[in-house]
Design an enzyme around this catalytic site. Structure first.
Site, PDB file in Angstrom:
ATOM      1  N   HIS A  23      48.648 -53.846  38.034  1.00  0.00           N
ATOM      2  CA  HIS A  23      49.272 -53.910  39.375  1.00  0.00           C
ATOM      3  C   HIS A  23      49.800 -52.519  39.706  1.00  0.00           C
ATOM      4  CE1 HIS A  23      50.402 -58.446  38.793  1.00  0.00           C
ATOM      5  NE2 HIS A  23      49.216 -58.329  39.345  1.00  0.00           N
ATOM      6  N   HIS A  79      40.459 -66.016  43.920  1.00  0.00           N
ATOM      7  CA  HIS A  79      41.698 -65.264  44.225  1.00  0.00           C
ATOM      8  C   HIS A  79      41.236 -63.870  44.630  1.00  0.00           C
ATOM      9  CE1 HIS A  79      45.576 -63.426  43.602  1.00  0.00           C
ATOM     10  NE2 HIS A  79      45.401 -63.062  42.345  1.00  0.00           N
ATOM     11  N   GLU A  81      42.868 -60.927  44.634  1.00  0.00           N
ATOM     12  CA  GLU A  81      43.425 -59.721  44.023  1.00  0.00           C
ATOM     13  C   GLU A  81      42.281 -58.958  43.339  1.00  0.00           C
ATOM     14  OE1 GLU A  81      46.982 -60.461  41.757  1.00  0.00           O
ATOM     15  OE2 GLU A  81      47.594 -58.364  41.929  1.00  0.00           O
ATOM     16  N   ASP A  83      41.582 -57.227  40.803  1.00  0.00           N
ATOM     17  CA  ASP A  83      41.127 -57.292  39.411  1.00  0.00           C
ATOM     18  C   ASP A  83      40.065 -58.379  39.237  1.00  0.00           C
ATOM     19  OD1 ASP A  83      43.413 -58.882  39.998  1.00  0.00           O
ATOM     20  OD2 ASP A  83      43.785 -59.246  37.885  1.00  0.00           O
ATOM     21  N   HIS A 145      49.093 -67.473  41.706  1.00  0.00           N
ATOM     22  CA  HIS A 145      50.351 -66.895  42.110  1.00  0.00           C
ATOM     23  C   HIS A 145      50.303 -66.250  43.499  1.00  0.00           C
ATOM     24  CE1 HIS A 145      49.547 -62.459  41.151  1.00  0.00           C
ATOM     25  NE2 HIS A 145      48.420 -63.070  40.898  1.00  0.00           N
ATOM     26  N   ASP A 164      44.231 -66.781  37.392  1.00  0.00           N
ATOM     27  CA  ASP A 164      45.330 -66.142  36.659  1.00  0.00           C
ATOM     28  C   ASP A 164      46.164 -67.124  35.820  1.00  0.00           C
ATOM     29  OD1 ASP A 164      45.088 -63.388  37.320  1.00  0.00           O
ATOM     30  OD2 ASP A 164      45.916 -63.786  39.302  1.00  0.00           O
ATOM     31  N   TYR A 192      53.319 -62.881  30.465  1.00  0.00           N
ATOM     32  CA  TYR A 192      52.581 -63.096  31.717  1.00  0.00           C
ATOM     33  C   TYR A 192      53.328 -64.098  32.594  1.00  0.00           C
ATOM     34  CZ  TYR A 192      48.139 -63.547  34.311  1.00  0.00           C
ATOM     35  OH  TYR A 192      47.152 -63.532  35.258  1.00  0.00           O
ATOM     36  N   HIS A 225      42.110 -63.894  32.638  1.00  0.00           N
ATOM     37  CA  HIS A 225      42.555 -62.827  31.724  1.00  0.00           C
ATOM     38  C   HIS A 225      42.755 -63.421  30.333  1.00  0.00           C
ATOM     39  CE1 HIS A 225      43.386 -60.006  34.972  1.00  0.00           C
ATOM     40  NE2 HIS A 225      44.139 -60.905  35.572  1.00  0.00           N
TER      41      HIS A 225
HETATM   42 FE1  FEO Z   1      46.469 -62.075  40.551  1.00  0.00          FE
HETATM   43 FE2  FEO Z   1      44.689 -61.217  37.777  1.00  0.00          FE
HETATM   44  O1  FEO Z   1      45.200 -61.131  39.553  1.00  0.00           O
END
Ligand code: FEO
Length: 396
Positions: A23, A79, A81, A83, A145, A164, A192, A225
């Site tokens: 992030h 999602h 984001e 990544d 999230h 996530d 996390y 992840h």
């Molecule tokens: Fe909310 Fe792994 O990105």
């Protein structure tokens, strides 16, 4: 290297051993991370999530180990984001006719990131997408999230891909939970949760109930992840249920900064009081400790005791990120206290106490202020503060 989870279901993600900040620089990742993407080959082919853009070539190479990427019919973007979505442009260059499947909120956020004329399909909870022998079932998970977050479930094999949720920033040689060090795994899973999911804790049990109410078998939980929960996969669901209750342990965290060691000496005296009262504690120097590790410790502890000298009528700047985290993460069921040295104006303790009150962390005993270096009486007052906090911790 590709890993087959079940017949025709492949992990095609990448392991990022090097990353130490995530992030941007907001989250430390001492053990690296992985970006997990899953390729499901049936009559139709679906790719569930992608990887961060710098690793897009590795993703495409992994897909090629299984089949040509042009055969992808659906890309599920759970999602937006980056990544997970960062390699969408590369995947869509190879498979331009693929449909990008997103949640209703993802229909805003994914195009908002890429401004590309892809084929989108927005789905909501309970919608199904037939692949042939198997189907994908979608469950929206807003604020777990991000507003767009979504879980994807594969029937037949019973594989839940919750993006996530249930993840860990944990680079490993192997892909499954039963192949790694359990202590490391849970350290990373907890870090996390504490740093990312704490403020959304009230949503976690509801989502878990919703999932379990579907009555479908969950043979694997394959997050975006870290490792895949293959052995007793619901163990991490149960952990999330526990963590979301935010029932702290009977221990304390002291976080302080110091200029000429006066506040450090006070911190150690507070610690002596806690120990005398039977409560274990850890002390962190705010300017030297990793903020995310400190947050993880705070998450677990009942008591949070903050110390700072007064500088420029405020606290030392290294305390500010911690104060920000305490507010933003909305910790529950905590108690607090404050201490600090000063030379002339002496506002720091009051500022900390006001901040704790704003964060709904009750201050259990008035803070201790020491002028210049603490006297024996000041240190005794710090020890007394520690004992009083210990009493409140033990009383629960
Ligand atoms: Fe909310 Fe792994 O990105």
């Amino acid at each position: 290297m590709v890993t087959e989870l079940a017949s025709g279901v492949f992990w095609v993600g990448v392991v990022d051993w090097a990353i130490r900040h995530f992030h941007g620089h907001e989250l430390s990742t001492h053990r690296g991370t992985t970006y997990n993407a899953y390729l499901i080959v049936d009559e139709k082919v679906a790719l569930v999530d992608t990887v961060w853009e710098p690793f897009q070539d590795a993703l495409i190479a992994n897909i090629r180990e299984v089949m040509g990427p042009e055969r992808i019919d659906f890309v599920i973007a759970n999602h937006s984001e980056t990544d997970h979505s960062g390699a969408l442009p590369a995947v869509l260059r190879h498979a331009p006719r693929a449909t990008v499947v997103v949640s209703k909120r993802g229909a805003e956020s994914v195009p908002g990131h890429y401004h590309a004329a892809w084929n989108f399909r927005a789905v909501q909870t309970g919608e199904r997408l037939g692949l042939g022998r198997r189907e994908l079932v979608f469950v929206e998970a807003p604020m777990l999230h991000w507003p767009d977050s979504m879980f994807t479930y594969l029937t037949g094999d019973g594989i839940l891909m919750p993006n996530d949720a249930f993840g860990q920033h944990y680079a490993t040689a192997f892909r499954f939970n039963d192949q790694v060090d359990q202590e490391e795994l849970y350290e990373e899973a907890l870090k996390y949760y504490a740093n990312i999911l704490t403020p959304f804790s009230s949503l976690v049990p509801k989502k878990i109930e919703e999932l379990l109410a579907l009555g479908v078998p969950v043979n694997m939980i394959a997050p975006s992840h870290g490792v895949i929960w293959r052995q007793n996969p619901l163990q991490i669901v149960e952990k999330y249920r526990q963590w979301s209750a935010q029932v702290p342990e009977k221990r304390a965290v002291i976080v302080y900064d110091t200029m000429w060691q006066a506040t450090r000496r006070m911190a150690e005296a507070v610690g002596r009081g806690l120990a005398a009262g039977g409560v274990p504690y850890k002390i962190f120097h705010a300017a030297l400790a990793d903020r995310n590790d400190v947050v993880t410790e705070i998450f677990q502890a009942k008591a949070l005791i903050l110390g700072s000298p007064t500088q420029n009528q405020g606290v030392l700047p290294s305390l500010l990120p911690i104060l920000g985290e305490i507010k933003g993460l909305k910790f529950k069921n905590k108690i607090g206290a404050a201490f600090g040295s000063y030379g002339w104006s002496g506002e720091s303790v009051k500022i900390i106490e006001q901040h704790l009150a704003e964060c709904k962390i009750p201050v259990v005993t008035p803070g201790v202020l020491a002028k210049w270096q603490p006297t024996a009486e000041d240190l005794a007052a710090c020890e007394k503060l520690g004992r009083q906090v210990a009493e409140a911790v033990i009383k629960g």
